[in-house]
Design an enzyme around this catalytic site. Structure first.
Site, mmCIF file in Angstrom:
data_model
loop_
_atom_site.group_PDB
_atom_site.id
_atom_site.type_symbol
_atom_site.label_atom_id
_atom_site.label_comp_id
_atom_site.label_asym_id
_atom_site.label_seq_id
_atom_site.Cartn_x
_atom_site.Cartn_y
_atom_site.Cartn_z
ATOM 1 N N HIS A 1 0.835 -1.213 0.000
ATOM 2 C CA HIS A 1 0.000 0.000 0.000
ATOM 3 C C HIS A 1 0.866 1.258 0.000
ATOM 4 O O HIS A 1 1.802 1.388 0.778
ATOM 5 C CB HIS A 1 -1.025 0.005 1.132
ATOM 6 C CG HIS A 1 -0.481 0.041 2.526
ATOM 7 N ND1 HIS A 1 -0.137 1.217 3.161
ATOM 8 C CD2 HIS A 1 -0.232 -0.951 3.421
ATOM 9 C CE1 HIS A 1 0.282 0.939 4.388
ATOM 10 N NE2 HIS A 1 0.250 -0.362 4.572
ATOM 11 N N ASP B 1 6.276 0.832 6.422
ATOM 12 C CA ASP B 1 4.817 0.634 6.328
ATOM 13 C C ASP B 1 4.216 1.697 5.427
ATOM 14 O O ASP B 1 3.795 2.734 5.902
ATOM 15 C CB ASP B 1 4.205 0.681 7.723
ATOM 16 C CG ASP B 1 2.741 0.284 7.720
ATOM 17 O OD1 ASP B 1 2.254 -0.217 6.693
ATOM 18 O OD2 ASP B 1 2.076 0.479 8.755
ATOM 19 N N GLU C 1 -4.806 2.039 2.716
ATOM 20 C CA GLU C 1 -4.886 0.867 3.602
ATOM 21 C C GLU C 1 -5.103 1.319 5.040
ATOM 22 O O GLU C 1 -5.894 0.742 5.773
ATOM 23 C CB GLU C 1 -3.596 0.036 3.496
ATOM 24 C CG GLU C 1 -3.659 -1.300 4.241
ATOM 25 C CD GLU C 1 -3.291 -1.222 5.711
ATOM 26 O OE1 GLU C 1 -3.651 -2.124 6.461
ATOM 27 O OE2 GLU C 1 -2.646 -0.237 6.137
ATOM 28 N N HIS D 1 4.074 2.855 12.637
ATOM 29 C CA HIS D 1 3.194 4.013 12.844
ATOM 30 C C HIS D 1 3.827 5.090 13.724
ATOM 31 O O HIS D 1 3.118 5.777 14.463
ATOM 32 C CB HIS D 1 1.850 3.587 13.465
ATOM 33 C CG HIS D 1 1.045 2.671 12.595
ATOM 34 N ND1 HIS D 1 -0.186 2.182 12.968
ATOM 35 C CD2 HIS D 1 1.279 2.154 11.363
ATOM 36 C CE1 HIS D 1 -0.669 1.407 12.011
ATOM 37 N NE2 HIS D 1 0.201 1.366 11.020
HETATM 38 ZN ZN LIG Z 1 0.829 -1.310 6.302
#
Ligand SMILES: [Zn+2]
Length: 461
Positions: free
Chosen positions: A281, A293, A327, A425
Site C-alpha cells: 500500500h 509501512d 490501507e 506508525h
Molecule cells: Zn501497512
C-alpha cells in the site's frame, strides 16, 4: 556493490546450475519440474542482489514525498511519480484506478499533565479521532489494564480521561484497545481516551493508528502515549496521586478525497487474462516516511516486475503489481480493487502482499489448498540461497484480503523477524532502519515466486 563482487555473485549462482540439472532425473523429492526454473531464478536473484536499486528507490520515495496519508498532496504526488517510474522501467498497462478515500487531518495536538505539576507528555492522536474544543478537554486520569477493569470501574469512568495501559504482547491482541477502547470508555461516560502505544517499549515513541467508533457510542477524542509516559502515569495512580490531564486535538475529517490505486504489468505471453498479483500500500500514516509501512512493500513488489522486464523474462501469465491506496484508515483501495475486478477474480492465480516491513525478511506466509501449498513450498526451495525459503501457515494482507475472500484466491505475504512493531506508525519509520540487502532479497524472492507461478503451465495445481 563493486563490479568484481557482482560478477562473483552471478558466477556463484550460475555455476550451481549444471550440477542441479545433471541430477534431476534421480531427484527423489518430486521437484524435477523445477529444474527449468533454476536458471531464470538464478538470474533474477543475481540481478537483484548485485545492486541497491530497490533500496535507493525506496529512499527516494521517502526523501522526496515524506509521509503519505490519504487525502494528502504528498500521497497524490507520490502516486504520480510511481506512474512515471513504472513507465521508465518498461512496465506495461501502467495506469491509475480512481478510489475515493477518507480525508482525516491531524492538526495541532498536545497532551499535558496539569496537576499535581505541569509537564508535557509525548502523544499522537489516533487516526479517525474527533478533535477537542480549542481549549482542550480536561479530566482526572483513570488507568485500566484491560476491559474488565474498565467495566468494573463503572460510574467512576464518568468525566474521566481513561488510559488503557496494556503492555504490548502481539499486534492482534493489543491493537483492540486502540481500535475499540475509545468507544468502550465513552459508553461509560469518559471524556477522552488514551492508549499505551501498541508496540514494544521504545525510546519514548508514540505510535498512531486507526480507531473505530462504535455506532451509537459518543465519539470522544483519543490519542496514544509513549510507553514510558504510560508507566509514569501508572506509578502516580498506584501511589494514590490524582493526576489531571489536558488533551488538545484539532483532528477532523474533511470531505472524501480523490486518490488512486496504481497498476503496472508484465503481460502474459500465452494467458494474459490469468494474473499473479503482487503489491503493497502506497499510503502511510502521517508520521515518519512510511518506509517500512509500506513503502518497502510497494518498492519490493514493483521491483519484482522491473527485474523480469530487465532480464526479458515474459511469463505465460500476466504479473501485475498493484500499489493500493488508503490501507491505513479505510482499506478503500483494497475494496475498490475487488469491486473493479469482481468478474476476473476467478482468473487470479495468486495474490501476494508485502506489508510487514522489510526488516530482515524471513519467509512467506501462504493460505491455499494443499496442492497449492506443496507447489509453493517447492518453488520456495529456489530461495534457499537468500534464506527466504520458509513457508508459514497463513498468508494474508489488508489490501488483498477483500479480493482473496471474494474470489477464494491463494494468498501470500512476506514475513519478517525484525522489530517491525518497534517503529510501526511512528516518526521513526524511516529508511535508515532498512538494510539494502534485505530490500534486494525481498525483491528477488517475490520475483522468483511470481515468475514461476505465472510461467508454470499448471499454475499452482
Ligand atoms: Zn501497512
Amino acid at each position: 556493490m563493486p563490479k568484481l563482487s557482482r560478477v562473483f555473485l552471478l558466477s556463484v549462482f550460475l555455476l550451481s546450475i549444471p550440477l542441479t540439472v545433471s541430477t534431476h532425473a534421480s531427484r527423489p523429492d518430486g521437484t524435477a519440474w523445477l529444474d527449468v526454473y533454476r536458471e531464470p531464478a538464478a538470474r533474477l536473484i543475481g540481478e537483484a542482489m548485485s545492486s541497491r536499486f530497490a533500496w535507493e528507490r525506496l529512499a527516494l520515495l521517502g526523501d522526496t514525498f515524506g509521509h503519505r496519508l490519504s487525502g494528502s498532496r504528498s500521497l497524490e504526488e507520490a502516486i504520480q511519480w510511481t506512474i512515471g517510474e513504472m513507465k521508465k522501467d518498461g512496465l506495461e498497462n501502467v495506469h491509475t484506478e480512481p478510489v475515493k478515500v477518507p480525508h482525516w487531518v491531524r492538526g495541532q495536538e498536545s497532551l499535558e499533565v496539569i496537576l499535581p505539576r505541569a509537564r508535557p507528555l509525548v502523544m499522537l492522536g489516533l487516526g479517525n479521532s474527533v478533535g477537542t474544543p480549542a481549549a482542550g478537554v480536561d479530566g482526572d486520569l483513570l488507568i485500566v489494564r484491560n476491559f474488565e477493569e474498565l467495566d468494573s470501574a463503572g460510574p467512576r469512568v464518568k468525566g474521566r480521561i481513561v488510559l488503557f495501559n496494556v503492555p504490548f504482547t502481539n499486534y492482534g491482541e493489543t491493537v483492540q484497545f486502540r481500535g475499540n477502547g475509545p468507544s468502550r470508555a465513552a459508553t461509560l461516560g469518559a471524556v477522552a481516551a488514551l492508549v499505551r502505544s501498541v508496540g514494544p517499549a521504545g525510546l519514548r515513541l508514540p505510535h498512531t493508528g486507526g480507531l473505530r467508533y462504535t455506532d451509537g457510542a459518543p465519539q470522544i477524542p483519543a490519542a496514544a502515549i509513549a510507553t514510558e509516559d504510560a508507566d509514569f502515569l501508572q506509578r502516580m495512580q498506584d501511589r494514590g496521586t490524582t493526576v489531571r490531564l489536558r488533551l488538545k486535538m484539532e483532528a477532523k475529517f474533511l470531505p472524501d478525497a480523490d486518490s488512486f490505486n496504481v497498476v503496472g504489468e508484465i503481460r502474459g505471453r500465452e494467458k494474459p487474462d490469468e494474473v499473479v498479483v503482487v503489491g503493497g500500500h502506497i499510503d502511510s500514516w502521517d508520521v515518519g516516511t512510511g518506509s517500512t509501512d509500506d513503502g518497502g512493500g510497494c518498492i519490493a513488489t514493483w521491483d519484482a516486475l522491473r527485474l523480469m522486464k530487465k532480464l526479458n523474462l515474459r511469463p505465460r501469465r500476466t504479473v501485475r503489481v498493484v500499489l493500493w491506496t488508503n490501507e491505513e484508515n479505510g482499506t478503500r483501495g483494497g475494496t475498490a480493487y475487488r469491486d473493479r475486478y469482481k468478474d476476473q477474480l476467478a482468473n487470479h492465480v495468486l495474490m501476494l502482499e508485502s506489508d510487514d516491513g522489510l526488516l530482515h525478511p524471513s519467509g512467506f506466509g501462504f493460505t491455499g489448498n494443499d496442492a497449492a501449498r506443496t507447489r509453493i513450498k517447492e518453488i520456495a526451495t529456489l530461495l534457499r540461497g537468500i534464506q527466504l525459503d520458509r513457508i508459514g501457515p497463513a498468508g494474508d494482507g489488508a489490501d488483498i484480503g477483500p479480493s482473496v475472500q471474494a474470489g477464494n484466491i491463494p494468498a501470500m505475504s512476506l514475513e519478517g523477524d525484525g522489530n517491525y512493531f518497534l517503529i510501526h506508525h511512528t516518526p521513526a519509520d524511516t529508511i535508515d532502519k532498512i538494510d539494502p540487502m534485505d530490500v534486494s532479497r525481498a525483491s528477488a524472492a517475490i520475483a522468483v515466486l511470481a515468475y514461476v507461478v505465472a510461467e508454470r503451465a499448471e499454475g499452482l495445481k
